[in-house]
Scaffold this active site. Structure first.
Site, PDB file in Angstrom:
ATOM      1  N   HIS A  56      47.848  -8.603 -43.732  1.00  0.00           N
ATOM      2  CA  HIS A  56      47.725  -9.983 -44.672  1.00  0.00           C
ATOM      3  C   HIS A  56      48.592  -9.435 -45.570  1.00  0.00           C
ATOM      4  O   HIS A  56      49.071  -9.246 -46.009  1.00  0.00           O
ATOM      5  CB  HIS A  56      46.045  -9.616 -44.358  1.00  0.00           C
ATOM      6  CG  HIS A  56      45.782  -8.471 -45.311  1.00  0.00           C
ATOM      7  ND1 HIS A  56      45.157  -7.293 -45.531  1.00  0.00           N
ATOM      8  CD2 HIS A  56      44.809  -8.892 -46.602  1.00  0.00           C
ATOM      9  CE1 HIS A  56      45.155  -6.860 -46.286  1.00  0.00           C
ATOM     10  NE2 HIS A  56      44.298  -7.530 -47.272  1.00  0.00           N
ATOM     11  N   HIS A  58      47.260 -10.268 -48.966  1.00  0.00           N
ATOM     12  CA  HIS A  58      47.751  -9.656 -50.176  1.00  0.00           C
ATOM     13  C   HIS A  58      47.908  -8.752 -50.682  1.00  0.00           C
ATOM     14  O   HIS A  58      49.061  -7.935 -50.205  1.00  0.00           O
ATOM     15  CB  HIS A  58      45.598  -9.053 -50.347  1.00  0.00           C
ATOM     16  CG  HIS A  58      44.361 -10.209 -49.876  1.00  0.00           C
ATOM     17  ND1 HIS A  58      43.295  -9.847 -49.858  1.00  0.00           N
ATOM     18  CD2 HIS A  58      44.484 -11.249 -49.907  1.00  0.00           C
ATOM     19  CE1 HIS A  58      42.530 -10.373 -49.305  1.00  0.00           C
ATOM     20  NE2 HIS A  58      43.494 -11.684 -50.398  1.00  0.00           N
ATOM     21  N   ASP A  60      48.225  -5.987 -52.944  1.00  0.00           N
ATOM     22  CA  ASP A  60      47.917  -5.081 -52.691  1.00  0.00           C
ATOM     23  C   ASP A  60      48.685  -4.200 -51.352  1.00  0.00           C
ATOM     24  O   ASP A  60      48.711  -3.542 -50.741  1.00  0.00           O
ATOM     25  CB  ASP A  60      46.658  -4.110 -52.753  1.00  0.00           C
ATOM     26  CG  ASP A  60      45.734  -4.773 -52.421  1.00  0.00           C
ATOM     27  OD1 ASP A  60      45.729  -5.708 -51.328  1.00  0.00           O
ATOM     28  OD2 ASP A  60      44.526  -4.426 -51.662  1.00  0.00           O
ATOM     29  N   HIS A  61      48.849  -5.774 -50.300  1.00  0.00           N
ATOM     30  CA  HIS A  61      49.297  -4.797 -48.762  1.00  0.00           C
ATOM     31  C   HIS A  61      51.239  -5.101 -48.677  1.00  0.00           C
ATOM     32  O   HIS A  61      51.563  -4.916 -47.993  1.00  0.00           O
ATOM     33  CB  HIS A  61      48.622  -5.642 -47.922  1.00  0.00           C
ATOM     34  CG  HIS A  61      47.215  -4.671 -47.651  1.00  0.00           C
ATOM     35  ND1 HIS A  61      46.422  -4.688 -47.357  1.00  0.00           N
ATOM     36  CD2 HIS A  61      46.585  -5.405 -48.997  1.00  0.00           C
ATOM     37  CE1 HIS A  61      45.978  -3.725 -47.105  1.00  0.00           C
ATOM     38  NE2 HIS A  61      45.357  -4.388 -48.113  1.00  0.00           N
ATOM     39  N   HIS A 112      38.596 -11.498 -43.644  1.00  0.00           N
ATOM     40  CA  HIS A 112      39.216 -11.022 -45.352  1.00  0.00           C
ATOM     41  C   HIS A 112      39.832 -11.781 -45.425  1.00  0.00           C
ATOM     42  O   HIS A 112      39.969 -12.320 -45.917  1.00  0.00           O
ATOM     43  CB  HIS A 112      39.723 -10.165 -45.011  1.00  0.00           C
ATOM     44  CG  HIS A 112      40.043  -9.044 -45.569  1.00  0.00           C
ATOM     45  ND1 HIS A 112      39.385  -8.394 -47.427  1.00  0.00           N
ATOM     46  CD2 HIS A 112      41.814  -9.096 -46.285  1.00  0.00           C
ATOM     47  CE1 HIS A 112      39.914  -8.463 -48.141  1.00  0.00           C
ATOM     48  NE2 HIS A 112      41.311  -8.411 -47.334  1.00  0.00           N
ATOM     49  N   ASP A 129      42.533  -4.378 -44.102  1.00  0.00           N
ATOM     50  CA  ASP A 129      41.167  -4.680 -44.345  1.00  0.00           C
ATOM     51  C   ASP A 129      39.660  -5.345 -43.565  1.00  0.00           C
ATOM     52  O   ASP A 129      39.158  -5.634 -44.323  1.00  0.00           O
ATOM     53  CB  ASP A 129      41.488  -5.626 -45.531  1.00  0.00           C
ATOM     54  CG  ASP A 129      42.140  -5.125 -47.278  1.00  0.00           C
ATOM     55  OD1 ASP A 129      42.441  -3.459 -47.014  1.00  0.00           O
ATOM     56  OD2 ASP A 129      42.361  -5.580 -48.301  1.00  0.00           O
ATOM     57  N   HIS A 167      42.423   0.973 -47.707  1.00  0.00           N
ATOM     58  CA  HIS A 167      41.346   1.552 -48.307  1.00  0.00           C
ATOM     59  C   HIS A 167      40.397   2.870 -48.120  1.00  0.00           C
ATOM     60  O   HIS A 167      40.469   2.834 -47.133  1.00  0.00           O
ATOM     61  CB  HIS A 167      40.702   0.448 -48.547  1.00  0.00           C
ATOM     62  CG  HIS A 167      41.732  -0.972 -49.128  1.00  0.00           C
ATOM     63  ND1 HIS A 167      42.446  -0.805 -50.550  1.00  0.00           N
ATOM     64  CD2 HIS A 167      41.431  -1.311 -49.048  1.00  0.00           C
ATOM     65  CE1 HIS A 167      42.741  -2.088 -50.954  1.00  0.00           C
ATOM     66  NE2 HIS A 167      42.857  -2.063 -50.230  1.00  0.00           N
TER      67      HIS A 167
HETATM   68 FE    FE Z   1      43.409  -4.256 -50.158  1.00  0.00          FE
HETATM   69 ZN    ZN Z   2      43.285  -7.962 -47.822  1.00  0.00          ZN
END
Ligand code: FE
Ligand code: ZN
Length: 255
Positions: A56, A58, A60-61, A112, A129, A167
């Site tokens: 996805h 985001h 942090d990905h 998410h 996530d 995570h």
């Molecule tokens: Fe994340």
């Molecule tokens: Zn995420």
């Protein structure tokens, strides 16, 4: 043979590294930061990064995708319905891709984010996530109904499926699970185990679907114990499993 290890990123992200020991090619899932991947490649100069899988959009990905793309010939796969940097293969539900000689099924798992996807090959699930160990992702873009449907779909995969989520949230998730089901011995056992692991600085992943079905409240919305706990809190009956899920997710948001 495929070996899977976690590269740590930021404070609690894992970038999964898949290594094909026969060909010395490797792939990464959700490289939110290029640095840990580049450090690994620098330390293993005979390995080639051939594929980058994204669940996805985001940061942090996907934050490391462009730098890895610039530094390697890796092919970038990601969800069609989200904006993914340097994406070359746009994936939709039920697509099948070949990575390191393995076929991976693409599973649409909105909730998410609205375009979130997961990657499944027999015995292994990379779910970003969406499904966490003993928990699930927050609903940033999707509805509780969407997330409940997505989790139900993942839970229908074979029970021996290893769950590689993105995570290290297992401990806080289990503290919540213990509040939801104080009488669930599997939750208590897992919480004790994870407290020890985290005190030792050990990773708590991968999980597996059999353990998740016993200990993850978000996969247990059909259980009387979970439903009754929410009825007690809300002072009203939560009728359907998806209504139970919605109430559970709302509670976790403020837990
Ligand atoms: Fe994340
Ligand atoms: Zn995420």
């Amino acid at each position: 043979m495929i070996q899977i290890t976690a590269l740590c990123a930021f404070s609690d992200n894992y970038i999964w590294l898949l290594q094909d020991t026969d060909t010395r090619r490797c792939a990464v899932v959700d490289p939110g930061d290029a640095a840990p991947v580049q450090a690994w490649l620098a330390a293993h100069p005979d390995w080639v990064l051939s594929d980058i899988l994204i669940t996805h959009h985001h940061h942090d990905h996907v934050g490391g995708v462009q730098a890895l793309k610039n530094a390697t010939d890796a092919k970038v796969y990601g969800p069609a319905r989200e904006t993914i940097p340097a994406r070359e293969v746009a994936l939709v539900d039920n697509d099948r891709i070949n990575v390191l000689g393995l076929g991976f099924d693409v599973i649409d798992v909105p909730g998410h984010t609205s375009g979130h996807i997961a990657f499944y090959h027999q015995g292994m699930l990379f779910c970003g996530d969406t499904l966490f160990a003993a928990g699930c992702g927050r609903l940033f873009e999707g509805t509780p109904e969407q997330m409940h449907t997505s989790l139900t779909r993942l839970a229908s995969l074979p029970e021996d499926t290893q769950v590689y989520c993105a995570h290290e949230y297992t401990l806080s998730n289990l503290r919540f699970a213990a509040a939801v089901e104080p009488g669930n011995p599997d939750v208590a056992d897992r919480l004790a185990d994870v407290i020890q692991k985290r005190a030792a600085g050990t990773i708590t992943l991968p999980s597996n679907l059999a353990l998740e079905k016993l200990t993850n409240p978000f996969l247990r919305t059909g259980e009387t114990s979970v439903k009754e706990k929410l009825d007690e809190r809300a002072g009203a009956a939560n009728r359907s499993p998806s209504a139970v899920f919605a109430a559970l997710r709302a509670w976790k948001d403020t837990f």
